[in-house]
Write a protein that holds these residues in place. Structure first.
Motif, PDB file in Angstrom:
ATOM      1  N   TYR A 133      18.080 -18.464  -5.738  1.00  0.00           N
ATOM      2  CA  TYR A 133      18.096 -19.449  -4.998  1.00  0.00           C
ATOM      3  C   TYR A 133      16.579 -19.427  -3.795  1.00  0.00           C
ATOM      4  N   LEU A 134      15.438 -20.034  -4.943  1.00  0.00           N
ATOM      5  CA  LEU A 134      13.802 -19.801  -4.366  1.00  0.00           C
ATOM      6  C   LEU A 134      13.344 -21.412  -3.373  1.00  0.00           C
ATOM      7  N   HIS A 135      12.365 -21.159  -2.692  1.00  0.00           N
ATOM      8  CA  HIS A 135      11.845 -21.826  -1.837  1.00  0.00           C
ATOM      9  C   HIS A 135      10.594 -21.622  -1.817  1.00  0.00           C
ATOM     10  N   ASP A 136       9.499 -22.355  -3.192  1.00  0.00           N
ATOM     11  CA  ASP A 136       8.659 -22.876  -3.292  1.00  0.00           C
ATOM     12  C   ASP A 136       8.183 -22.027  -4.778  1.00  0.00           C
ATOM     13  N   GLY A 137       8.931 -21.329  -4.989  1.00  0.00           N
ATOM     14  CA  GLY A 137       9.504 -20.474  -6.169  1.00  0.00           C
ATOM     15  C   GLY A 137       9.283 -19.022  -5.900  1.00  0.00           C
ATOM     16  N   HIS A 138       9.570 -18.704  -5.100  1.00  0.00           N
ATOM     17  CA  HIS A 138       9.625 -17.536  -3.756  1.00  0.00           C
ATOM     18  C   HIS A 138      10.828 -17.735  -3.730  1.00  0.00           C
ATOM     19  N   PRO A 139      12.305 -16.221  -4.045  1.00  0.00           N
ATOM     20  CA  PRO A 139      13.134 -15.873  -3.312  1.00  0.00           C
ATOM     21  C   PRO A 139      13.556 -16.243  -1.793  1.00  0.00           C
ATOM     22  N   ALA A 140      14.427 -17.326  -2.074  1.00  0.00           N
ATOM     23  CA  ALA A 140      14.751 -17.433  -0.049  1.00  0.00           C
ATOM     24  C   ALA A 140      15.075 -16.007   0.404  1.00  0.00           C
TER      25      ALA A 140
END
Length: 140
Positions: A133-140
């Protein structure tokens, strides 16, 4: 994410944008993501898959950017395609210039950096049998 028997990842070169990408596309109104993926793979590559062949490996929330609102990007893993199914792939030349199975270094070179981050997370999630689960390609 589709792979061949050597583990290379399938990417497509769309006509409508400058960068290579995963096969797939936008879902339609009220269409479940997995159904949209199956429809898009059939439209783009004449590839026929069923939901049982697909495992969710990554969800990436993309914040608003440019003229676009936020979006959810899904990567489903279809594992390795058999050689006979690969032989029947036929790109829709109204949308795609070509497709190729590429090793990880080539995939990283051809994808936009944030899409590569998504692929990298999806590969790790598939390996560990989890979902990234990412936000903008990074781990959330």
């Amino acid at each position: 994410m589709l792979r061949d028997q050597q583990g290379r990842i399938l990417l497509v070169d769309p006509d409508y944008k400058p960068d290579w990408d995963h096969p797939g596309g936008m879902i339609e109104a009220n269409e479940p993501p997995v159904n949209g993926l199956i429809r898009e793979l059939n439209e783009e590559l004449h590839l026929e898959l069923v939901p049982d062949q697909l495992a969710l490996s990554c969800i990436d929330w993309m914040s608003p950017h440019g003229p676009w609102d936020d979006s959810l990007m899904f990567i489903f893993d279809a594992g390795q395609l058999p050689a006979d199914q690969i032989a029947r792939l036929e790109p829709d030349h109204d949308e795609l210039r070509r497709y190729a199975f590429l090793d990880l270094q080539q995939v990283q070179q051809r994808l936009r950096p944030y899409v590569w981050l998504r692929v990298e997370a999806a590969l790790k999630a598939t390996e560990s049998r989890t979902v990234a689960y990412l936000h903008d390609g990074h781990p959330a």
